[in-house]
Write a protein that holds these residues in place. Structure first.
Motif, PDB file in Angstrom:
ATOM      1  N   THR A  89     -30.944 -19.275 -39.745  1.00  0.00           N
ATOM      2  CA  THR A  89     -31.275 -20.604 -39.058  1.00  0.00           C
ATOM      3  C   THR A  89     -30.015 -21.193 -38.668  1.00  0.00           C
ATOM      4  N   ARG A  90     -30.185 -21.765 -37.201  1.00  0.00           N
ATOM      5  CA  ARG A  90     -28.887 -22.190 -36.669  1.00  0.00           C
ATOM      6  C   ARG A  90     -29.219 -23.968 -36.741  1.00  0.00           C
ATOM      7  N   VAL A  91     -28.059 -24.696 -37.335  1.00  0.00           N
ATOM      8  CA  VAL A  91     -27.824 -26.126 -37.548  1.00  0.00           C
ATOM      9  C   VAL A  91     -26.757 -26.514 -36.850  1.00  0.00           C
ATOM     10  N   LYS A  92     -26.758 -27.766 -36.254  1.00  0.00           N
ATOM     11  CA  LYS A  92     -25.561 -28.412 -35.553  1.00  0.00           C
ATOM     12  C   LYS A  92     -24.518 -28.952 -36.729  1.00  0.00           C
ATOM     13  N   ASN A  93     -24.980 -29.248 -37.803  1.00  0.00           N
ATOM     14  CA  ASN A  93     -24.134 -29.404 -39.041  1.00  0.00           C
ATOM     15  C   ASN A  93     -24.651 -29.128 -40.351  1.00  0.00           C
ATOM     16  N   ILE A  94     -24.007 -28.514 -40.822  1.00  0.00           N
ATOM     17  CA  ILE A  94     -24.309 -27.682 -42.078  1.00  0.00           C
ATOM     18  C   ILE A  94     -24.781 -28.565 -43.088  1.00  0.00           C
ATOM     19  N   ASN A  95     -24.570 -30.087 -43.138  1.00  0.00           N
ATOM     20  CA  ASN A  95     -24.798 -30.918 -44.015  1.00  0.00           C
ATOM     21  C   ASN A  95     -25.923 -31.707 -43.493  1.00  0.00           C
ATOM     22  N   SER A  96     -26.679 -30.895 -42.535  1.00  0.00           N
ATOM     23  CA  SER A  96     -28.197 -31.409 -42.020  1.00  0.00           C
ATOM     24  C   SER A  96     -29.184 -31.371 -43.158  1.00  0.00           C
ATOM     25  N   GLN A  97     -30.310 -32.324 -42.975  1.00  0.00           N
ATOM     26  CA  GLN A  97     -31.448 -32.206 -43.612  1.00  0.00           C
ATOM     27  C   GLN A  97     -32.122 -30.953 -43.628  1.00  0.00           C
ATOM     28  N   VAL A  98     -31.879 -30.311 -42.681  1.00  0.00           N
ATOM     29  CA  VAL A  98     -32.662 -28.995 -42.295  1.00  0.00           C
ATOM     30  C   VAL A  98     -32.089 -28.089 -43.606  1.00  0.00           C
ATOM     31  N   THR A  99     -30.681 -27.874 -43.389  1.00  0.00           N
ATOM     32  CA  THR A  99     -30.176 -27.158 -44.756  1.00  0.00           C
ATOM     33  C   THR A  99     -30.717 -27.413 -46.010  1.00  0.00           C
ATOM     34  N   ILE A 100     -30.702 -28.738 -46.074  1.00  0.00           N
ATOM     35  CA  ILE A 100     -30.924 -29.148 -47.422  1.00  0.00           C
ATOM     36  C   ILE A 100     -32.545 -28.618 -47.870  1.00  0.00           C
ATOM     37  N   SER A 101     -33.453 -28.900 -46.907  1.00  0.00           N
ATOM     38  CA  SER A 101     -34.590 -28.794 -47.093  1.00  0.00           C
ATOM     39  C   SER A 101     -35.102 -27.119 -47.218  1.00  0.00           C
ATOM     40  N   LEU A 102     -34.200 -26.361 -46.332  1.00  0.00           N
ATOM     41  CA  LEU A 102     -34.408 -24.780 -46.679  1.00  0.00           C
ATOM     42  C   LEU A 102     -33.745 -24.428 -48.008  1.00  0.00           C
ATOM     43  N   ILE A 103     -32.663 -24.909 -48.495  1.00  0.00           N
ATOM     44  CA  ILE A 103     -32.364 -24.471 -49.892  1.00  0.00           C
ATOM     45  C   ILE A 103     -33.304 -24.911 -50.631  1.00  0.00           C
ATOM     46  N   LYS A 104     -33.861 -26.108 -50.659  1.00  0.00           N
ATOM     47  CA  LYS A 104     -34.727 -26.511 -51.640  1.00  0.00           C
ATOM     48  C   LYS A 104     -35.890 -25.579 -51.829  1.00  0.00           C
ATOM     49  N   THR A 105     -36.299 -25.059 -50.556  1.00  0.00           N
ATOM     50  CA  THR A 105     -37.560 -24.211 -50.358  1.00  0.00           C
ATOM     51  C   THR A 105     -37.361 -22.839 -50.875  1.00  0.00           C
ATOM     52  N   LEU A 106     -36.228 -22.475 -50.543  1.00  0.00           N
ATOM     53  CA  LEU A 106     -35.629 -20.981 -50.862  1.00  0.00           C
ATOM     54  C   LEU A 106     -35.441 -20.732 -52.460  1.00  0.00           C
TER      55      LEU A 106
END
Length: 208
Positions: A89-106
């Motif tokens: 998964t590629r994100v502009k900022n590692i501290n984004s909500q995308v990162t947080i959501s994926l970590i919570k899911t996994l």
């Protein structure tokens, strides 16, 4: 019930940027069964050979030297591509909500950080139960945020090394799990020292 990416097997997330260092580490982790997902932050600390000739870019090019030659000399292989069998998964900022959501899911067992911007408390709190590990180019506690640039400038050769520590709120200040001084040869520069530190850290994370 909402679909989840979580499985019965252990889950390992690698938070990184896209460079030869992180690609090599990811391949070593994946080949030893310690990587299931990669989150790549946009941007790189490596100089772009086609960038404008600013003072900073010229300095970095001199510090990095011939990257292709050093990659082949020390990495040998495994640094060109991220493993193709791992979810990325590629994100502009590692501290984004995308990162947080994926970590919570996994719901990962371990998260390994290498070369991103400082991880926010919000991201860390998304998985407070898992092992957060950071690969730090520097010998903590002597050189933390300044990594190896300061000891190189001071010619403090006995303090040039890599540290693996528990990620904490303090920059490079978590519990030290392992560290090793880098053996320097006559061909080394700032870039090749980074290769050696990455190889040491990758070996420790997979072999202990």
């Amino acid at each position: 019930m909402q679909n989840s990416l979580k499985t019965d097997t252990k889950t390992y997330i690698f938070l990184a940027r896209d460079s030869s260092f992180q690609r090599y580490c990811a391949n070593i982790l994946a080949s030893n069964g310690f990587l299931t997902h990669i989150i790549i932050e946009e941007g790189s600390s490596l100089p772009n050979d086609n960038s404008s000739l600013t003072f900073k870019s010229l300095f970095l090019r001199m510090a990095w030297g011939n990257r292709t030659w050093h990659n082949k000399r020390i990495f040998i292989d495994g640094y060109d591509e991220f493993p193709n069998n791992i979810s990325i998964t590629r994100v502009k900022n590692i501290n984004s909500q995308v990162t947080i959501s994926l970590i919570k899911t996994l719901e990962p067992n371990s998260i390994i950080v290498h070369g991103t911007r400082i991880i926010s408390e919000e991201v860390m709190s998304s998985a407070p139960y898992c092992n957060w590990l950071n690969i730090h180019w520097g010998l903590s506690p002597y050189y933390r945020g300044d990594g190896i640039m300061t000891p190189c400038a001071k010619k403090d050769w006995s303090k040039i090394g890599v540290t693996i520590h528990v990620l904490s709120k303090d920059i490079d200040g978590g519990k030290i799990l392992a560290q090793q001084i880098v053996k320097i040869d006559k061909h080394d520069n700032f870039y090749s020292l980074g290769i050696k530190m990455t190889k040491i850290a990758s070996r420790y994370l997979t072999e202990g």
